[in-house]
Scaffold this active site. Structure first.
Site, PDB file in Angstrom:
ATOM      1  CD  GLU A   1      70.738 -15.202-110.661  1.00 16.93           C
ATOM      2  OE1 GLU A   1      71.004 -14.544-109.649  1.00 16.93           O
ATOM      3  OE2 GLU A   1      70.601 -16.444-110.650  1.00 16.93           O
TER       4      GLU A   1
ATOM      5  CG  ASP B   1      69.094 -19.614-109.356  1.00 14.28           C
ATOM      6  OD1 ASP B   1      69.363 -18.509-108.853  1.00 14.28           O
ATOM      7  OD2 ASP B   1      69.739 -20.660-109.108  1.00 14.28           O
TER       8      ASP B   1
END
Length: 705
Positions: free
Chosen positions: A378, A342
């Site tokens: 990401e 993330d």
């Protein structure tokens, strides 16, 4: 209690069958106490008198699995200098492998008085804090082997442990919403029928519900609020929180591996649940605030590249060690097959800018364990210059946000998008080829947890997030969606039919694109969130997969499985190298050709003409450059993809016999049964004949002569 010196490594609590070694890092501490809690929650403190290289440690013979514990750190408390030690606060072990009990957000969890910032709070937080738990490391893995599916052969299914299973009628009630529920035969069989090769689980590291959400009667459903990087989240365990969640998680992995399905974890090493300078003191902040967090120029505050209030300090060796130790633990001890990072750009920041050669990436590159599993970035954060799609090192793959945007724009009819659509369909060579990367560097997706579901993408023009309690201000306004003529649910059959066709268009594009397809759990079942595009706080029917409603979407489920099989059976749609657009050696046919609806090659004028929408793509099955696993020449069937995003029927003239003398339709998004397996085969179409392709649909033809 008998206390032995123990060892400085490994960090955390390590049971060896006779007792437990405790290791704990703090450079700031002047004194550290290990706090043990019995079943009546009576606390016993053990002084850690041994310290080597800022690692405080001891060994307790006879202490074993199920023992609950925490730490108290004595040291400087001067928030103006970023120093926040306070022995009144029970602190969680950063290396804790299991946690038990809730955090109730009492004022004692904060190191200041509410409404009186600057006034130190010395109330004991232990009665309101969760505890770490010593676990048994022993587990019978049997003959477990990682599937090690190649990226080029992977189909990733982004799933939420609770949301996927909590309403499943075939999963026993006691197992719904748990690791055991995800491993239930009914769920595994659904994944196998779809052809999924990997589940990418939304955060399962121990996380907390934000204080502000609890006050609103909501929860942190997504889980991007980590407090323990070694522990599986205890509320996803059916069989208890005193270490049983570890065993249950391992059993889930073993079951999925038996089915040939990999387990990828969505991990949040960019920030923690402690938030900004007004957040609670739960662990890292009270242990060694400057070591674990990036502090601002004014050290009272935190540098925030994550939008959550803090950013982990990946410039500090012990924080880097924590991350790397965590990654290795999940691979070696929990047998997971990869990670999706993330806000990965936050891990690449040196002093300020994102740096693809940052220390974290160097450590991953040379690590003999972590470098061998799937690593998915990401590739952005919320800081300046954080959008880094295409710029991660060669070992990494990336969530390709440009793919999502281009495909959505193309199918909702935005003019001038055909060139970008073509780039994304063929693997985004503009992003990856110049750095020596391959098409599978692109993790392609049209929907993910963050944003609309597939059903909502074709049903809403605007977000509808009132249930989040933020006056619809949260969530993106850039959805690139189209409601097909009505906002939300409708009884109009023409709109309903168009929405289903658009879903099939988007899914077909996804699975016929070069790169790695990822789709969102429930998209194949018509899952809706009622137009909520930011359901991070909705642990309820808004977010959960409604399996009863899904009964009305069998056709979409079957169509999705057909697409996955088509991709699996035909390597021309999952090449490991980019198309070159040049004739294959010994022939006059290119490995890939772009054609107009008239059946002639597209010119530069066609590409730059903003009115160009419909096009045909020829995939040459004899033009695959890479060999198969045994080193043999890889050959496949040749295909012709007719794409019509315009609202009207377009007449496509099939190209001349050099491309193929006869073709059969194997897939038609305007008629989902066309080309499906059965006794009746669609009639063959000859070269130079004309086919009408329904508006907003596509057809896939396979050469048969």
């Amino acid at each position: 209690m008998e206390v032995w010196p123990g060892d400085a490594y490994p960090l955390g609590a390590t049971y060896d069958g006779l007792g437990t070694n405790f290791g704990f890092f703090s450079e700031l501490a002047t004194r550290v106490e290990l706090c043990l809690f019995d079943d009546e929650d009576i606390e016993q403190r053990v002084e850690l008198s041994e310290v080597d290289g800022f690692i405080w440690h001891c060994y307790l013979p006879g202490v074993g699995p199920g023992q609950r514990y925490g730490f108290r750190v004595h040291g400087p408390h001067d928030p103006a200098r970023g120093l926040r030690c306070n022995p009144a606060k029970l602190l969680l072990d950063p290396y804790g492998k299991s946690f038990d009990g809730p955090v109730d957000w009492d004022e004692s969890l904060f190191d200041y008085r509410w409404g009186q910032i600057g006034h130190r709070n010395d109330d004991d937080s232990a009665p309101h804090q969760t505890r770490a738990v010593v676990i048994s490391p022993f587990f019978d893995w049997g003959n477990d082997r990682p599937p090690r599916t190649r990226y080029s052969e992977s189909v990733i299914y982004e799933a939420h442990v609770r949301g996927l299973t909590v309403l499943h009628p075939e999963v026993p009630p006691a197992l719904r919403g748990t690791y055991a529920g995800l491993a239930h035969p009914a769920v595994v069989e659904h994944l196998k029928k779809l052809g999924v090769t990997a589940v990418e689980l939304m955060p399962v590291h121990q996380f907390l519900d934000d204080h502000v959400l609890v006050d609103r009667g909501l929860a942190n459903y997504w889980g991007y609020n980590t407090v323990g990087y070694f522990a599986p989240h205890h509320r996803y365990a059916a069989r208890g929180g005193r270490g049983q969640q570890v065993t249950e998680f391992k059993a889930m992995v073993r079951t999925l591996h038996d089915a040939g399905i990999e387990v990828i974890l969505d991990v949040v090493y960019n920030h923690t649940a402690e938030g900004n300078h007004l957040g609670p003191t739960l662990s890292f902040r009270g242990i060694d605030n400057p070591a674990y967090y990036r502090l601002a120029d004014d050290p009272r505050y935190y540098t925030d590249y994550t939008g959550t209030g803090n950013t982990l300090n990946v410039r500090h060796p012990h924080t880097l060690q924590l991350i790397m130790d965590s990654l290795r633990y999940w691979v070696l001890e929990m047998h997971v097959d990869g990670f999706r990072f993330d806000l990965a750009s936050a891990l690449a920041r040196g002093l300020y800018e994102v740096d693809r050669l940052a220390t974290f990436f160097e450590l991953v590159q040379q690590d003999p364990v972590v470098s061998q599993v799937k690593l998915i970035a990401e590739p952005w954060d919320v800081g300046p210059g954080g959008y880094q799609v295409g710029n991660f090192p060669p070992l990494w793959t990336e969530w390709n946000g440009r793919y999502r945007d281009a495909v959505r724009d193309f199918w909702r009819g935005v003019p001038g998008t055909v060139g970008d659509f073509a780039s994304r369909l063929t693997g985004s060579s503009d992003l990856y080829e110049s750095s020596g990367r391959r098409p599978y560097s692109s993790i392609n997706f049209v929907t993910a947890h963050d944003g609309f579901t597939l059903h909502d993408l074709v049903s809403y023009n605007h977000k509808h997030n009132a249930a989040n309690g933020e006056d619809n201000r949260d969530g993106s306004d850039d959805n690139r969606s189209w409601n097909c003529g009505a906002e939300g649910p409708t009884d109009d059959p023409s709109i309903q039919e168009l929405r289903e066709r658009q879903k099939r268009n988007l899914l077909t594009t996804l699975f016929l694109s070069q790169g790695v397809p990822m789709f969102l759990h429930g998209d194949e079942l018509g899952r809706t969130q009622g137009g909520n595009n930011n359901a991070y706080c909705q642990d309820n029917a808004i977010s959960w997969v409604d399996w009863k409603r899904a009964e009305g979407f069998h056709s979409l489920n079957d169509f999705t499985a057909r697409l996955v099989r088509l991709r699996r059976d035909h390597p021309v749609f999952r090449r490991r190298r980019f198309f070159q657009g040049r004739p294959v050696r010994g022939t006059s046919l290119e490995d890939l050709a772009w054609l107009t609806p008239a059946g002639v090659p597209m010119s530069d004028a066609h590409w730059t003409d903003g009115s160009t929408r419909a096009l045909a793509i020829f995939y040459n099955g004899d033009g695959i450059p890479e060999p198969d696993r045994r080193g043999r020449k890889l050959r496949d069937d040749s295909f012709l993809l007719l794409v019509n995003p315009s609202p009207d029927v377009v007449a496509f003239t099939l190209p001349g016999p050099a491309y193929g003398a006869a073709w059969e339709i194997v897939l038609d998004t305007a008629d989902p049964q066309r080309g499906a397996p059965g006794p009746l085969l669609p009639p063959a179409a000859r070269a130079r004949t004309t086919l009408g392709v329904v508006g907003r649909s596509l057809q896939l033809l396979m050469r048969i002569a």
